[in-house]
Structures are given as structure tokens and as C-alpha cells.
Scaffold this active site. Structure first.
Site, mmCIF file in Angstrom:
data_model
loop_
_atom_site.group_PDB
_atom_site.id
_atom_site.type_symbol
_atom_site.label_atom_id
_atom_site.label_comp_id
_atom_site.label_asym_id
_atom_site.label_seq_id
_atom_site.Cartn_x
_atom_site.Cartn_y
_atom_site.Cartn_z
ATOM 1 N N CYS B 85 6.366 1.776 -12.709
ATOM 2 C CA CYS B 85 5.558 2.984 -12.938
ATOM 3 C C CYS B 85 6.414 4.088 -13.581
ATOM 4 O O CYS B 85 6.822 3.944 -14.716
ATOM 5 C CB CYS B 85 4.896 3.409 -11.636
ATOM 6 S SG CYS B 85 3.539 4.569 -11.867
ATOM 7 N N HIS B 202 2.360 -1.637 -9.210
ATOM 8 C CA HIS B 202 3.325 -1.471 -8.109
ATOM 9 C C HIS B 202 3.403 -2.721 -7.243
ATOM 10 O O HIS B 202 2.688 -2.804 -6.232
ATOM 11 C CB HIS B 202 2.884 -0.303 -7.217
ATOM 12 C CG HIS B 202 3.094 1.044 -7.806
ATOM 13 N ND1 HIS B 202 4.250 1.759 -7.613
ATOM 14 C CD2 HIS B 202 2.298 1.821 -8.574
ATOM 15 C CE1 HIS B 202 4.157 2.928 -8.246
ATOM 16 N NE2 HIS B 202 2.981 2.997 -8.838
ATOM 17 N N GLU B 204 5.582 -3.440 -5.114
ATOM 18 C CA GLU B 204 6.065 -3.083 -3.763
ATOM 19 C C GLU B 204 4.922 -2.610 -2.869
ATOM 20 O O GLU B 204 5.072 -2.510 -1.658
ATOM 21 C CB GLU B 204 7.190 -2.038 -3.863
ATOM 22 C CG GLU B 204 6.762 -0.591 -4.053
ATOM 23 C CD GLU B 204 6.286 -0.242 -5.470
ATOM 24 O OE1 GLU B 204 6.096 -1.171 -6.285
ATOM 25 O OE2 GLU B 204 6.092 0.961 -5.740
#
Lengths: 83, 231
Positions: B85, B202, B204
Site C-alpha cells: 500500500c 494488504h 497482512e
């Protein structure tokens, strides 16, 4: 003192969604002759120097290194004397 | 795997990334942007967030944090770097990745689950993933509209540098499945040497049991396979 008045613009080949949204709003307001709007950044940088040649050199470095992204943006500027 | 997660003022996904790697048993470290030592990692994470408040251009000011010169040196020597990002935006500003992330076509901040289609398994980040695999990984950004000029796009395609493209649940890549106007539905790319990844989604945020999708794990598992085979 010298002041650089710097315009950073999206290159013509890059789509400007903000400009497009503003054009749509202008059309809604009745300005039907508007064909395009491009949003730019205007940046003023003041220098504690009267040396125009050296300052132009610095302004160009500043623009190339930080203020403009060469992938998407171009810039132009004028240098004016400030009291 | 030794993982260094860099924190800039305004980063806000650094702890998420750290936690994912730590929970998978890796030696994860947090590195402050003013540090000048990456602490010999196998992988550097440039996390998401709003470094320097996104002032001037997203990622433009983070480029000049002291640690970034170390990240550039590390990447040029072949070290693995993953920008997520805002991290992707920073990596384009450093010149480690080509192109730029422009404002979303809708002008809106978009935060939602998004499907991505794997385009290449030839990278440490997609090793072992089949081309065409659809991953559900969330996006959260306002400037994720990938742009590159025609020659640049051709070079990305010719060199197989596009790892992820936005698609629908069935894997169809179309204007309808493009959330932000990104050129060629590009969601993630690697550099020519294939050791630096930038991606807007993302992973994560989709790597723990407590969230709806765990597809982000597929990318971390790929990295683990790569590191294991390299060792």
C-alpha cells in the site's frame, strides 16, 4: 531574496480524475463550453539569495528531486525578486 | 526468516505486518525510519499507512528518511523488499519500482475485500502459486490507481513483472473488477530483478484466523518456501 513560483502539473498523458470531477460539476452549473479541467499544484519557495543563476539551478534540482514526480508530472516556474 | 519492518511517522500497518511474521515463527524486528541499520534481514517490509501525512505526494517525503537509502542499497544487492500500500507508493518514489500510484478514479478512499489474480509464479512472493489463482485480500487506499506510460507497461508485460491483477471471484479481469482505475488492473508488480514487490492490497490483513479471509497467507507461505529452498 528570490521567490520561485512553481507549478507542478500532471502530464497530458495522465488521467486527472479530480479535474474530470470538476468538469462534471462545472457542466452541472451550466458552463457547457468547458471541455477540460486540469488540477495542478502551485508551490512558492523563498531563497535567501540574490544570485539568479545559482537559484535557478537549485529550483530545478528541488523540482526534479522532490516537488515533481517525473513519471507523471512536469513543472515550470518563474523566479521573482522579493524584498 | 529475518524480517525488518520499517516504521515511518504515519505508518499504521507496521504492527500488523510484524505480528504476522512473528506469529509464523520468524525473527521480526521493527526499524525506525531514522535508523541507519536494517539489522541484516532476509526481507524488508515497507508497510502501509500515511507516511508524512501523504503530504506533497504519497510516499514522496518518506523517500528521504535515512533508512530508505539503506533499503535501496539492500534491494540493489538483491535483498527481498515488500512494499504494501503506502509501501508500494514509497517504492515507486525511490525508483526501485517503475510507475506511480495516482488518485483512485472514483476520488474515494476504498476499503473492501478485493479479488486478485496471480499472474506469475516466477518470484519469491508467488513461488508455488499457480497462475490464475484468485486471492481475496483487502484493499484500503485513496491513491492506488497504478499508472505507467505505454513503453513502461509493455516492458512490465514483456518481463513478466506483473504479479497480481484485480479480478472478480471467478478470476475474470475486467473494468468491472477494477476497484480504482489502475492501468491494466495492476494490483502488484516486481522489479526486473524480481526481488522487490509493491502491491496495493494488504496480505497482512488476511493472514490470521480472526479475519474473514486468510488468503494473504499464500504470499507469506510462498516467501517461506523461497527462503527455505535458498538456504
Amino acid at each position: 531574496m528570490l521567490k520561485a513560483k512553481i507549478f507542478v502539473q500532471l502530464k497530458a498523458s495522465v488521467l486527472d480524475p479530480q479535474g474530470k470531477a470538476v468538469t462534471n460539476s462545472l457542466h452541472k452549473l451550466g458552463y457547457q463550453s468547458v471541455t477540460e479541467t486540469r488540477i495542478s499544484k502551485y508551490i512558492e519557495v523563498t531563497f535567501n539569495s540574490d544570485d539568479e543563476t545559482a537559484t535557478r539551478n537549485e529550483v530545478e534540482q528541488i523540482c526534479n528531486n522532490l516537488l515533481a514526480n517525473p513519471n507523471t508530472e512536469s513543472y515550470h516556474y518563474e523566479l521573482v525578486k522579493e524584498n | 526468516m529475518r524480517v525488518s519492518v520499517v516504521t515511518f511517522p504515519g505508518s499504521n500497518c507496521d504492527n500488523d505486518a510484524y505480528s504476522v511474521f512473528a506469529s509464523r515463527g520468524h525473527d521480526a524486528k521493527m526499524i525506525w525510519h531514522k535508523d541507519s541499520d536494517l539489522q541484516s534481514p532476509d526481507l524488508v517490509i515497507i508497510p502501509g499507512g500515511f507516511s508524512y501525512g501523504d503530504y506533497l505526494r504519497c510516499g514522496a517525503l518518506a523517500r528521504f528518511s535515512p533508512i530508505v537509502d539503506e533499503v535501496i542499497k539492500f534491494a540493489r544487492k538483491g535483498g527481498l523488499v515488500m512494499g504494501i500500500c503506502n509501501g508500494f507508493q514509497i517504492l515507486t518514489e525511490t525508483g526501485l519500482l517503475p510507475g506511480a500510484l495516482m488518485m483512485n478514479q472514483s476520488l474515494s478512499f476504498i476499503c473492501k475485500h478485493q479479488n486478485l489474480c496471480v499472474q506469475s509464479s516466477n518470484s519469491p512472493f508467488t513461488k508455488g502459486l499457480e497462475v490464475g489463482t484468485v486471492l481475496d485480500i483487502p484493499i484500503a487506499h485513496k491513491e492506488g490507481n497504478y499508472f505507467i506510460d505505454d513503453d513502461g507497461l509493455k516492458s512490465l508485460i514483456d518481463n513478466d513483472q506483473i504479479l497480481f491483477r484485480y479480478c472478480d471471484a471467478a478470476g475474470n479481469i475486467s473494468p468491472e473488477s477494477n476497484p480504482n482505475g489502475a492501468l491494466y488492473n495492476i494490483a502488484g508488480i516486481v522489479n526486473e530483478a524480481r526481488n522487490v514487490l509493491g502491491m496495493m492490497p494488504h496480505p497482512e490483513r488476511s493472514a490470521t484466523d480472526s479475519v474473514p479471509s486468510q488468503d494473504g497467507r499464500r504470499i507469506f507461505e510462498a516467501l517461506e518456501r523461497y527462503i527455505e529452498q535458498r538456504a
